[in-house]
Design an enzyme around this catalytic site. Structure first.
Site, short mmCIF file in Angstrom:
data_model
loop_
_atom_site.label_atom_id
_atom_site.label_comp_id
_atom_site.label_asym_id
_atom_site.label_seq_id
_atom_site.Cartn_x
_atom_site.Cartn_y
_atom_site.Cartn_z
N GLN A 81 -5.37 -0.57 -4.13
CA GLN A 81 -6.12 -1.65 -4.78
C GLN A 81 -6.98 -1.14 -5.92
OE1 GLN A 81 -8.08 -4.41 -2.13
NE2 GLN A 81 -9.54 -5.01 -3.69
N CYS A 112 0.84 -1.19 0.00
CA CYS A 112 0.00 0.00 0.00
C CYS A 112 0.88 1.25 0.00
CB CYS A 112 -0.91 -0.02 1.24
SG CYS A 112 -1.82 1.50 1.50
N GLU A 113 0.61 2.14 -0.92
CA GLU A 113 1.43 3.34 -1.02
C GLU A 113 1.17 4.34 0.10
OE1 GLU A 113 -1.02 6.12 -4.16
OE2 GLU A 113 0.21 4.51 -4.98
N HIS A 114 0.09 4.18 0.84
CA HIS A 114 -0.23 5.12 1.91
C HIS A 114 0.56 4.85 3.19
CE1 HIS A 114 -4.38 5.77 -0.13
NE2 HIS A 114 -3.43 6.48 -0.68
N HIS A 115 0.80 3.55 3.51
CA HIS A 115 1.48 3.22 4.76
C HIS A 115 2.69 2.31 4.56
CE1 HIS A 115 -2.75 4.07 5.96
NE2 HIS A 115 -2.12 4.80 6.85
N CYS A 136 -2.79 -2.32 6.55
CA CYS A 136 -3.09 -1.06 7.24
C CYS A 136 -4.45 -1.11 7.92
CB CYS A 136 -2.99 0.13 6.28
SG CYS A 136 -4.02 0.00 4.81
N HIS A 195 -5.91 -5.93 3.73
CA HIS A 195 -4.92 -4.85 3.83
C HIS A 195 -4.28 -4.79 5.21
CE1 HIS A 195 -5.87 -2.77 -0.02
NE2 HIS A 195 -6.90 -3.59 0.10
#
Length: 191
Positions: free
Chosen positions: A120, A79-82, A150, A148
């Site tokens: 995703q 995941c690019e956010h976390h 996260c 996920h």
């Protein structure tokens, strides 16, 4: 694109110091190298054209059949956010026009696109776009079901939840066509 392993190792050392730990303590000594090795694998799809997997096609004219469906393609992404992993399965369907591709090429597309910092929703769309551009089929349907890290490990801590995304192109944007394929996907997987 090659991962700059030395730079990743330096960044991991900095991160360990930033969280207040001692990168020299026993147990952490090899961590920067191990993380660099893992990142080289996790992000091997950065800068790679997944469409290259679809180049070797077979021209079958009108004898293509009605549907090609490959279910339960396991994948993992970050995941690019976390920068935490998400893992799941992808189901790919296409209705050929005049060409087909070896079935092993479809998981290669998924694996390549998943091996990037990703979300995703975009992963689902990029797979559909790659299949549409590379195969020029009558229609494409991509369904992804993933868990996920996260969501499971932080925030809401929903360890048993999963997220389902779908992208369709061409004739498979029609609800009746999609419903039939969704039934086939669920038939074996019990979903």
């Amino acid at each position: 694109m090659a991962i700059d392993r030395d730079r990743v190792q330096r960044a991991v050392l900095e991160l360990l110091e930033a969280i207040g730990d001692d990168p020299a303590r026993e147990g952490l000594g090899g961590t920067p190298r191990r993380v660099a090795d893992a990142y080289a694998e996790f992000f091997a799809g950065v800068g790679v054209d997944a469409g290259e997997h679809l180049i070797d096609q077979v021209d079958v004219g009108d004898d293509t059949g009605e549907l090609v469906l490959l279910r339960d393609i396991a994948f993992r992404s970050i995941c690019e956010h976390h920068l935490l992993p998400f893992t799941g399965i992808a189901h790919l369907a296409y209705i050929p026009d005049e060409k087909i591709v070896g079935l092993g090429r479809l998981p290669a597309v998924v694996t390549t696109i998943a091996a990037r910092p990703q979300i995703q929703e975009r992963l689902t769309e990029e797979i559909a776009d790659t299949l549409e551009a590379g195969l020029r089929p009558q229609g494409v349907l991509v369904v992804i079901d993933a868990a996920h890290g996260c969501v499971a490990a932080r925030g809401s801590r929903q360890e048993r939840s999963s997220t389902v995304t779908m992208a369709s192109r061409g004739v498979l944007t029609e609800p009746l066509q999609r419903a039939e394929i969704m039934a086939l996907i669920g038939e074996r997987s019990g979903r």
